[in-house]
Every structure is written in C-alpha cells, then in structure tokens.
Design a protein around this motif. Structure first.
Motif, PDB file in Angstrom:
ATOM      1  N   TYR A 147       0.836  -1.196   0.000  1.00 30.91           N
ATOM      2  CA  TYR A 147       0.000   0.000   0.000  1.00 30.91           C
ATOM      3  C   TYR A 147       0.879   1.258   0.000  1.00 30.91           C
ATOM      4  O   TYR A 147       1.959   1.277   0.592  1.00 30.91           O
ATOM      5  CB  TYR A 147      -0.919   0.012   1.220  1.00 30.91           C
ATOM      6  N   VAL A 148       0.386   2.315  -0.635  1.00 32.69           N
ATOM      7  CA  VAL A 148       1.141   3.547  -0.769  1.00 32.69           C
ATOM      8  C   VAL A 148       1.215   4.287   0.568  1.00 32.69           C
ATOM      9  O   VAL A 148       0.202   4.467   1.247  1.00 32.69           O
ATOM     10  CB  VAL A 148       0.514   4.466  -1.829  1.00 32.69           C
ATOM     11  N   LEU A 149       2.402   4.726   0.905  1.00 30.74           N
ATOM     12  CA  LEU A 149       2.601   5.520   2.122  1.00 30.74           C
ATOM     13  C   LEU A 149       2.379   6.991   1.798  1.00 30.74           C
ATOM     14  O   LEU A 149       2.969   7.523   0.852  1.00 30.74           O
ATOM     15  CB  LEU A 149       4.021   5.310   2.661  1.00 30.74           C
ATOM     16  N   THR A 150       1.513   7.636   2.570  1.00 28.24           N
ATOM     17  CA  THR A 150       1.261   9.065   2.391  1.00 28.24           C
ATOM     18  C   THR A 150       1.211   9.735   3.753  1.00 28.24           C
ATOM     19  O   THR A 150       1.124   9.082   4.792  1.00 28.24           O
ATOM     20  CB  THR A 150      -0.087   9.333   1.689  1.00 28.24           C
ATOM     21  N   ASP A 151       1.225  11.073   3.712  1.00 25.54           N
ATOM     22  CA  ASP A 151       0.931  11.805   4.939  1.00 25.54           C
ATOM     23  C   ASP A 151      -0.570  12.078   4.986  1.00 25.54           C
ATOM     24  O   ASP A 151      -1.337  11.586   4.145  1.00 25.54           O
ATOM     25  CB  ASP A 151       1.756  13.090   5.022  1.00 25.54           C
ATOM     26  N   GLY A 152      -1.007  12.869   5.950  1.00 23.43           N
ATOM     27  CA  GLY A 152      -2.434  13.132   6.104  1.00 23.43           C
ATOM     28  C   GLY A 152      -3.038  13.921   4.961  1.00 23.43           C
ATOM     29  O   GLY A 152      -4.271  13.940   4.801  1.00 23.43           O
ATOM     30  N   ASN A 153      -2.200  14.556   4.156  1.00 26.79           N
ATOM     31  CA  ASN A 153      -2.675  15.325   3.007  1.00 26.79           C
ATOM     32  C   ASN A 153      -2.495  14.570   1.695  1.00 26.79           C
ATOM     33  O   ASN A 153      -2.490  15.180   0.621  1.00 26.79           O
ATOM     34  CB  ASN A 153      -1.965  16.678   2.938  1.00 26.79           C
ATOM     35  N   MET A 154      -2.359  13.261   1.791  1.00 24.69           N
ATOM     36  CA  MET A 154      -2.292  12.353   0.627  1.00 24.69           C
ATOM     37  C   MET A 154      -1.000  12.480  -0.171  1.00 24.69           C
ATOM     38  O   MET A 154      -0.890  11.942  -1.270  1.00 24.69           O
ATOM     39  CB  MET A 154      -3.486  12.557  -0.325  1.00 24.69           C
ATOM     40  N   ARG A 155       0.002  13.170   0.367  1.00 27.03           N
ATOM     41  CA  ARG A 155       1.252  13.351  -0.362  1.00 27.03           C
ATOM     42  C   ARG A 155       2.136  12.115  -0.242  1.00 27.03           C
ATOM     43  O   ARG A 155       2.315  11.575   0.850  1.00 27.03           O
ATOM     44  CB  ARG A 155       2.001  14.577   0.157  1.00 27.03           C
ATOM     45  N   THR A 156       2.706  11.682  -1.359  1.00 28.00           N
ATOM     46  CA  THR A 156       3.636  10.557  -1.363  1.00 28.00           C
ATOM     47  C   THR A 156       5.061  11.090  -1.219  1.00 28.00           C
ATOM     48  O   THR A 156       5.270  12.276  -0.956  1.00 28.00           O
ATOM     49  CB  THR A 156       3.526   9.762  -2.676  1.00 28.00           C
ATOM     50  N   ASN A 157       6.033  10.227  -1.417  1.00 21.76           N
ATOM     51  CA  ASN A 157       7.438  10.633  -1.326  1.00 21.76           C
ATOM     52  C   ASN A 157       7.888  11.447  -2.539  1.00 21.76           C
ATOM     53  O   ASN A 157       8.967  12.042  -2.523  1.00 21.76           O
ATOM     54  CB  ASN A 157       8.339   9.409  -1.193  1.00 21.76           C
ATOM     55  N   ILE A 158       7.081  11.488  -3.604  1.00 22.48           N
ATOM     56  CA  ILE A 158       7.419  12.255  -4.803  1.00 22.48           C
ATOM     57  C   ILE A 158       6.592  13.542  -4.839  1.00 22.48           C
ATOM     58  O   ILE A 158       5.376  13.507  -4.674  1.00 22.48           O
ATOM     59  CB  ILE A 158       7.131  11.440  -6.086  1.00 22.48           C
ATOM     60  N   LYS A 159       7.265  14.654  -5.048  1.00 17.50           N
ATOM     61  CA  LYS A 159       6.550  15.931  -5.111  1.00 17.50           C
ATOM     62  C   LYS A 159       5.532  15.919  -6.255  1.00 17.50           C
ATOM     63  O   LYS A 159       5.833  15.491  -7.365  1.00 17.50           O
ATOM     64  CB  LYS A 159       7.537  17.077  -5.327  1.00 17.50           C
ATOM     65  N   GLY A 160       4.328  16.379  -5.942  1.00 18.15           N
ATOM     66  CA  GLY A 160       3.298  16.461  -6.959  1.00 18.15           C
ATOM     67  C   GLY A 160       2.562  15.170  -7.210  1.00 18.15           C
ATOM     68  O   GLY A 160       1.671  15.128  -8.061  1.00 18.15           O
ATOM     69  N   VAL A 161       2.899  14.124  -6.483  1.00 19.63           N
ATOM     70  CA  VAL A 161       2.211  12.839  -6.639  1.00 19.63           C
ATOM     71  C   VAL A 161       1.476  12.518  -5.341  1.00 19.63           C
ATOM     72  O   VAL A 161       2.081  12.507  -4.262  1.00 19.63           O
ATOM     73  CB  VAL A 161       3.185  11.692  -6.994  1.00 19.63           C
ATOM     74  N   TYR A 162       0.192  12.231  -5.463  1.00 16.96           N
ATOM     75  CA  TYR A 162      -0.663  11.975  -4.315  1.00 16.96           C
ATOM     76  C   TYR A 162      -1.334  10.608  -4.466  1.00 16.96           C
ATOM     77  O   TYR A 162      -1.373  10.043  -5.561  1.00 16.96           O
ATOM     78  CB  TYR A 162      -1.721  13.077  -4.198  1.00 16.96           C
ATOM     79  N   ALA A 163      -1.824  10.081  -3.383  1.00 15.18           N
ATOM     80  CA  ALA A 163      -2.537   8.798  -3.433  1.00 15.18           C
ATOM     81  C   ALA A 163      -3.844   8.940  -2.667  1.00 15.18           C
ATOM     82  O   ALA A 163      -3.918   9.655  -1.657  1.00 15.18           O
ATOM     83  CB  ALA A 163      -1.687   7.673  -2.850  1.00 15.18           C
TER      84      ALA A 163
END
Length: 310
Positions: free
Chosen positions: A260-276
């Motif tokens: 599963y994709v790891l995100t913060d509370g704002n849906m941000r992934t480890n790559i800038k501009g990419v959300y899940a």
C-alpha cells in the motif's frame, strides 16, 4: 511512430470513488485533468449489490452510485478515459510521465487512485477452477448458480453482504469462516444469522476445492480439532481481503510491506506532486466515504501545488 507527448495539469489514475471525486474537484477548479481507468469506471463499488451506509442514500446499488459519480464528474467537465491501459510510468520530483497505448502524458501532478483487487483464495486448485466454480464477485457471477448450493469464504462486511445477495438466486449459501465470529457490522450480521438460506460454518478453514471440470465440493478443516470434512457445493466466492494495485509504480513510490502507498495526512507521497487516494493508500479504514475524503484532499493538494508552480 513515436507517441505524442501531452502536457497536462493533472492525471488521475483510477476510476473508483476516490478518483471520481478527485476528478469532480479538479474540474470545478478548472484544472486541465484526465482520469485514466484501465477497466470499468466505478472500481470495486460497482460490484456491490446494495449500499446502505453512504450519506444521502438509504439504499442504493453500487452500480447506480458509481454511475451517478461518473455522471457528476463528466457534467462538471472532467475528462474520463475508460479502458485505457497504462504501459509505463516514470516519477521523480521534477517530472511525472504516464505512458498509455496512445500517448505519453507529462503531468504537473498525479493522483494515484488505483484501488485494490480481491485476494485469491490460497488453495491449490484456485487457478484450475477460476471461473468454473471459483469467483470473486457475486454480483457478476451469482446468477449462474440459480437454485444451486454455493459457499462464501470470509468474515467481513463484503463476505456477509455478498452471501445475502446470493440468496436471491441460490438454494443455499454456506459461509466458511475460520474464526468463531464475524468482523462485519451488527446489522449485517443479524441479517445473515436470520436468513434461512444461509448456514455459517464457524471455525472452518478452506483447504481446497475438488471436481472434474467444475467445482463439486469444498474440503474444509476444523481450526480447533483439525478434523477434515467435505461440503457439497458448486461454487465458492472469495472475500478474504484485498491487494493494492501498485505494481506499475512501485519502483518510484514508497510502499508499506503489504504494497500500500505511504502518504501523509494530506495524501502526499514521497514524490513531489504525486498523491494517493482511496484503497491503494495505507490506512486503517477502507470505506467508500473514506475514499471520497481522500480524493477530495488529494485534488485540493494538487491544486495548491499547481498554484505554487505558476
């Protein structure tokens, strides 16, 4: 012939509730956005016979809810491309490329909403009898077994709801549950326990299925005594959890041990501009309402990111 490269504000990958919600918000924000879906729009919700816990609808089929979401997104101006296969992606902080059969999209932002798929039953003959008695969608395949005896493997809401749905067609449903209780909502459990067509086999684990060309029986094991027994049936529907659809971008996006994709509370992934957003993301609760929430946040964050680029 080389593929055309198209610059675009946002590419949403996945057309379930999370992706459709993101598309609605993106369209309303006048973002140049494209939703790509390699199968049918709606995701897993499309296969739900009835939904009773989505605000605004006391009772609605999954197919109807998905269609309404798609209609709303398209009326808002969303560009949706169904049955478009993604062949490759490349993500880094400076560039986000998505290659399909027809084009290469150079996106300023991306929302990953690919969702999850049902886990296969961990039995020897799963592949042999897939589609010949082994199924993972009662809404899709249940009518094939009119007046027959079938089984459902699992103990969560999905398993229970699909068992209830199957009683519209079949003569009897066995629920094979390896524990002595269910994980579902009490109201759904009550419906199962009070349905005369359903028999629950608690503390039973599925060992395998047997038959010639089609399933004719299930082999089960008592989880307390180890005793092996047989259940005569013609189909088994598996609902033992899901697996995230992350294979195509796992090279670039940080995932947990289960994929599963790891995100913060704002849906941000480890790559800038990419959300899940949605079921593809690591989180405790996977519901339609939480997917919609994720899609909202991801789209708003993508808009914020685009505004900073201007």
């Amino acid at each position: 012939m080389s593929k055309e490269i198209k610059d675009i504000d946002l590419v949403i990958i996945g057309g379930g509730p999370a992706g459709l919600t993101a598309a609605i918000y993106a369209a309303r924000a006048n973002m140049e956005a494209l939703l790509l879906e390699d199968k049918f729009i709606g995701g897993q919700v499309k296969n739900s016979y009835t939904i009773e816990n989505y605000p605004g609808f006391k009772n609605i089929s999954g197919a109807d809810l998905a269609d309404l979401m798609q209609e709303q997104a398209e009326e808002a101006g969303a560009n949706i491309d169904e049955f478009d296969i993604i062949e490759n992606v490349k993500f880094n902080d400076e560039e986000r490329l998505i290659e399909t059969e027809e084009a290469i999209y150079r996106a300023k932002t991306v929302i990953l909403a690919t969702g999850a798929v049902p886990k296969k039953l961990p039995i020897k003959n799963e592949e042999k009898f897939f589609g010949k008695g082994i199924h993972y969608c009662a809404v899709c395949d249940g009518a094939m077994y009119k007046d027959k005896v079938v089984g459902v493997v699992g103990g969560g809401n999905s398993a229970l709801e699909e068992a209830i749905f199957l009683t519209n067609f079949v003569k009897k449903v066995y629920i094979i549950r390896r524990k002595d209780s269910f994980n579902g909502e009490k109201s759904v459990i009550d419906k199962v326990m009070n349905n005369e067509k359903i028999e629950v086999l608690f503390n039973k684990d599925l060992v395998d299925v047997e038959g010639e060309n089609f399933v004719t029986k299930a082999i089960i094991k008592d989880t307390k005594t180890g005793e092996i027994s047989e259940v005569q049936l013609e189909a088994l529907f598996g609902y033992i959890g899901t697996e995230p659809k992350t294979a195509i971008f796992r090279e670039y996006i940080k995932l947990n041990e289960y994929g599963y994709v790891l995100t913060d509370g704002n849906m941000r992934t480890n790559i800038k501009g990419v959300y899940a957003a949605g079921d593809v993301r690591e989180k405790e609760y996977r519901q339609i309402t939480t997917a919609v929430s994720d899609g909202t946040i991801a789209a708003l964050e993508a808009e914020k990111f685009l505004n900073k680029l201007k």
